[in-house]
Design an enzyme around this catalytic site. Structure first.
Site, PDB file in Angstrom:
ATOM      1  N   GLU A 121       0.938  -1.105  -0.201  1.00  0.00           N
ATOM      2  CA  GLU A 121       0.004   0.085  -0.148  1.00  0.00           C
ATOM      3  C   GLU A 121       0.768   1.226  -0.192  1.00  0.00           C
ATOM      4  O   GLU A 121       1.960   1.204   0.453  1.00  0.00           O
ATOM      5  CB  GLU A 121      -0.781   0.090   1.203  1.00  0.00           C
ATOM      6  CG  GLU A 121      -2.265  -0.308   1.097  1.00  0.00           C
ATOM      7  CD  GLU A 121      -3.138   0.826   0.151  1.00  0.00           C
ATOM      8  OE1 GLU A 121      -2.613   1.518  -0.303  1.00  0.00           O
ATOM      9  OE2 GLU A 121      -4.194   0.898   0.314  1.00  0.00           O
ATOM     10  N   ASP A 125      -4.392   5.479   6.265  1.00  0.00           N
ATOM     11  CA  ASP A 125      -4.919   6.657   7.029  1.00  0.00           C
ATOM     12  C   ASP A 125      -6.121   5.919   7.729  1.00  0.00           C
ATOM     13  O   ASP A 125      -5.624   5.707   9.112  1.00  0.00           O
ATOM     14  CB  ASP A 125      -5.627   7.419   5.815  1.00  0.00           C
ATOM     15  CG  ASP A 125      -5.962   8.526   6.247  1.00  0.00           C
ATOM     16  OD1 ASP A 125      -5.424   9.215   7.053  1.00  0.00           O
ATOM     17  OD2 ASP A 125      -7.162   9.333   5.860  1.00  0.00           O
ATOM     18  N   LYS A 153      -0.418   6.908   8.776  1.00  0.00           N
ATOM     19  CA  LYS A 153      -0.735   8.469   9.909  1.00  0.00           C
ATOM     20  C   LYS A 153      -1.450   7.854  10.995  1.00  0.00           C
ATOM     21  O   LYS A 153      -2.882   7.531  10.936  1.00  0.00           O
ATOM     22  CB  LYS A 153      -1.718   9.304   8.811  1.00  0.00           C
ATOM     23  CG  LYS A 153      -1.250  10.021   7.790  1.00  0.00           C
ATOM     24  CD  LYS A 153      -2.114  11.068   7.372  1.00  0.00           C
ATOM     25  CE  LYS A 153      -2.616  10.456   6.044  1.00  0.00           C
ATOM     26  NZ  LYS A 153      -3.547  11.695   5.374  1.00  0.00           N
TER      27      LYS A 153
HETATM   28  P1  IMP Z   1      -7.975   4.783   4.579  1.00  0.00           P
HETATM   29  O1  IMP Z   1      -9.068   3.832   4.173  1.00  0.00           O
HETATM   30  O2  IMP Z   1      -8.508   6.039   5.181  1.00  0.00           O
HETATM   31  O3  IMP Z   1      -6.837   4.237   5.269  1.00  0.00           O
HETATM   32  O4  IMP Z   1      -7.510   5.273   3.144  1.00  0.00           O
HETATM   33  C1  IMP Z   1      -6.800   4.522   2.285  1.00  0.00           C
HETATM   34  C2  IMP Z   1      -6.447   5.249   1.013  1.00  0.00           C
HETATM   35  O5  IMP Z   1      -6.937   6.636   0.815  1.00  0.00           O
HETATM   36  C3  IMP Z   1      -4.902   5.234   0.623  1.00  0.00           C
HETATM   37  O6  IMP Z   1      -4.540   4.054   0.116  1.00  0.00           O
HETATM   38  C4  IMP Z   1      -4.848   6.069  -0.347  1.00  0.00           C
HETATM   39  O7  IMP Z   1      -5.130   5.993  -1.554  1.00  0.00           O
HETATM   40  C5  IMP Z   1      -5.803   7.258   0.255  1.00  0.00           C
HETATM   41  N1  IMP Z   1      -5.336   8.481   1.202  1.00  0.00           N
HETATM   42  C6  IMP Z   1      -5.200   8.585   2.407  1.00  0.00           C
HETATM   43  N2  IMP Z   1      -4.630   9.230   2.764  1.00  0.00           N
HETATM   44  C7  IMP Z   1      -3.894   9.954   1.721  1.00  0.00           C
HETATM   45  C8  IMP Z   1      -2.953  10.959   1.726  1.00  0.00           C
HETATM   46  O8  IMP Z   1      -2.636  11.677   2.536  1.00  0.00           O
HETATM   47  N3  IMP Z   1      -2.623  11.414   0.633  1.00  0.00           N
HETATM   48  C9  IMP Z   1      -3.078  10.593  -0.607  1.00  0.00           C
HETATM   49  N4  IMP Z   1      -3.855   9.594  -0.626  1.00  0.00           N
HETATM   50  C10 IMP Z   1      -4.317   9.314   0.717  1.00  0.00           C
HETATM   51 MG    MG Z   2      -4.132   3.386  -1.754  1.00  0.00          MG
END
Ligand code: IMP
Ligand code: MG
Length: 202
Positions: A121, A125, A153
């Protein structure tokens, strides 16, 4: 017309950059990870993965599109025999917040039953996308299932997902570059930077 985004090797860490990008693009903030830090960390992760997976049946599963830059560099640092497949996922939500409701846009080409699968990945986030992916791939009976993410993060985490290999922990900023996008832009930056005012880019 030629548009200069930033100096070739990026500006010094911690300094803001005036970009000459389109006026509706939010400007680049500070550099979070420099190119030489990326290179060194990818090398170390590759060495660790090579040792851990020696003699096994490693399949790297890249999550499109953001992970492809990291994945291509990482795979070249892995000396254990390995293969590659991809998945594309879409998460409903705003441009900067995923909802956890995930749709598969492109599935794996082949079954993973009995294989040692390593998900690659770009960034974890909230963890909601990864939580979905771990459940989905886990149901296909791989011999093992682990995660390697370039960035995490931790402050933003909503789902407690196990990440075996982590490149860098970053603060709660929207990250761009080295594959990471905002509205499909900025993937080509050779470093990871933060974006100022991310919501204004949509
Ligand atoms: P999550 O489901 O919130 O963990 O987000 C997952 C996906 O969102 C990641 O694989 C990224 O594609 C996108 N994403 C989350 N945070 C960022 C960021 O800070 N920059 C760019 N893409 C992000
Ligand atoms: Mg992604």
């Amino acid at each position: 017309a030629l548009r200069i985004i930033a100096p070739a090797h990026g500006p010094p860490a911690g300094r803001r950059v005036m970009s000459a990008a389109m006026s509706d693009d939010p400007p680049i903030g500070e550099i979070l990870v420099q190119p030489d830090q990326l290179k060194e960390r990818v090398r170390a992760l590759g060495a660790q993965i090579s040792a851990d997976y020696e003699g096994r049946d490693l399949l790297l599963v890249g999550v499109l599109k953001g992970a492809t830059f990291f994945l291509a560099d990482l795979m070249r640092k892995i000396t254990a025999p390995c293969e590659l497949d991809f998945m594309a996922l879409a998460s409903y939500g705003s441009q900067t917040d995923s909802s956890g409701v995930v749709r598969i846009l492109k599935d794996l080409d082949a079954p993973i039953e009995g294989r040692d699968v390593l998900i690659v990945e770009d960034i974890v986030d909230s963890g909601l996308t990864l939580q979905y992916l771990l459940r989905n791939l886990g149901a296909r009976d791989p011999a093992s299932l682990e995660v390697c993410s370039l960035l995490t993060k931790p402050e933003r985490r909503k789902a407690d997902v196990p990440i075996k290999y982590i490149g860098f922990e970053i603060p709660n900023r929207f990250a761009i570059g080295y594959g990471l996008d905002h509205a499909e832009r900025w993937r080509n930056l050779p470093y990871v930077a933060s974006l100022l005012r991310p919501e204004s880019g949509s």
